[in-house]
Design a protein around this motif. Structure first.
Motif, PDB file in Angstrom:
ATOM      1  N   HIS A 183      41.108 -14.085  48.078  1.00  9.87           N
ATOM      2  CA  HIS A 183      41.995 -12.864  47.606  1.00  9.87           C
ATOM      3  C   HIS A 183      43.118 -12.619  48.479  1.00  9.87           C
ATOM      4  O   HIS A 183      43.163 -12.632  49.615  1.00  9.87           O
ATOM      5  N   ASP A 187      43.533  -4.702  47.651  1.00  8.57           N
ATOM      6  CA  ASP A 187      43.205  -3.843  46.493  1.00  8.57           C
ATOM      7  C   ASP A 187      43.065  -2.650  46.981  1.00  8.57           C
ATOM      8  O   ASP A 187      42.085  -2.045  47.893  1.00  8.57           O
ATOM      9  N   HIS A 262      43.654  -0.098  39.765  1.00 10.94           N
ATOM     10  CA  HIS A 262      44.034  -0.314  41.423  1.00 10.94           C
ATOM     11  C   HIS A 262      45.106  -0.717  41.357  1.00 10.94           C
ATOM     12  O   HIS A 262      45.830  -1.297  40.377  1.00 10.94           O
ATOM     13  N   HIS A 264      46.835  -3.907  43.417  1.00 17.01           N
ATOM     14  CA  HIS A 264      46.708  -5.188  44.168  1.00 17.01           C
ATOM     15  C   HIS A 264      48.184  -5.417  44.806  1.00 17.01           C
ATOM     16  O   HIS A 264      49.009  -5.513  44.286  1.00 17.01           O
TER      17      HIS A 264
HETATM   18 ZN   LIG Z   1      43.491  -7.808  44.201  1.00 18.61          ZN
END
Ligand SMILES: [Zn+2]
Length: 285
Positions: A183, A187, A262, A264
């Protein structure tokens, strides 16, 4: 205290000195952030003091120019973004062609297993050209190095959306049992329509609707420091806009490859994606 029998004044002096020391140690202004946080791990930052003779030198890391800034006491620093793929050990950087080095420690990032829609797990053949084009555009944005802000002071980032972390930076992810790249951002869980703000001054250098990332914005903060916002419901800004810290740039959504609303948030320095929390002015959860 003065009623207590004390045998000599030395003890009082020592005690007073200790009290004064502990007060001054706690009296540092918490709100003033001079520098991003040093964290010499993969996906972290090396915050390196420069001596006076290093000012305005040519500083590079893996062939890319490096962010140079001043703190509030006028000391000069170089800040290097370390790739997530970096192995632990000594790594070189250059000042005017001369080799210098620092040491990187290992970091065990967490693992997560996700089940995602087949469409996004393995993109359809007719989307490959689109995805490649978007990848080139993103690369161009992340490799931008504008000289604005050289040797200026760092104020610390505002958090771009309010909410808890739903997925940390560096998480090792497996989609439908297949290992994916770790990742590369943070997030933040927030409801659809919640405001997204610019964490610092900058210029919007790219916006678009991306296959994986949905509605996205890239901000250039100068000196190779680029931030990216993805899965936005609505873009409230466009390419070429100059933004100030705190300006609303869009709304939280779930466009692109997202399982729910959400934000990112990616922070990139010298084209390496790094831990966004290292830049925040206020501690966060
Ligand atoms: Zn993310």
């Amino acid at each position: 205290m003065k009623e207590n029998p004390v045998k000599n004044n030395t003890l009082i002096s020592v005690l007073l000195a200790l009290i004064v020391f502990s007060i001054s140690a706690n009296a540092q202004p918490q709100s003033v952030i001079n520098l991003p946080q040093d964290s010499r791990v993969p996906g972290g930052l090396a915050v390196i003091p420069l001596n006076a003779t290093s000012i305005d030198k040519d500083i590079s890391f893996k062939g890319k120019p490096v962010w140079q800034l001043k703190d509030h006491a006028n000391n000069h620093w170089a800040v290097i973004g370390i790739p997530l793929s970096q192995k632990a050990g000594k790594v070189d950087f250059k000042i005017d062609g001369k080799d210098h080095s620092f040491t990187i420690k290992d970091k065990a990032y967490k693992e997560q297993y996700l089940t995602v829609k087949r469409k996004h797990s393995n993109p359809p053949a007719d989307q490959i050209k689109r995805i490649q084009k978007e990848s080139r555009l993103s690369q161009k944005a992340f490799t931008t190095f504008s000289d604005t802000g050289k040797n200026s002071t760092f104020k610390g980032f505002l958090k771009p959306a309010q909410g808890p972390t739903s997925s940390p930076f560096g998480l090792k992810r497996f989609f439908n049992e297949q290992a994916r790249r770790p990742h590369s951002g943070l997030d933040i869980a927030a409801p659809r329509g919640a405001n997204i703000i610019a964490p610092a001054d900058g210029e919007i250098i790219l916006t678009g609707n991306f296959f994986f990332n949905g509605n996205s914005i890239f901000i250039d903060h100068g000196q190779g420091l680029i931030t990216m916002y993805c899965h936005m419901d609505k873009l409230d800004s466009q390419q070429g806009d100059v933004v100030k810290a705190g300006d609303i740039i869009g709304k939280v959504g779930s466009t692109g490859r997202a399982t729910g609303p959400h934000l990112h948030w990616t922070v990139s320095l010298n084209n390496n994606r790094v831990e966004p929390l290292l830049f925040l002015a206020e501690p966060t959860n």
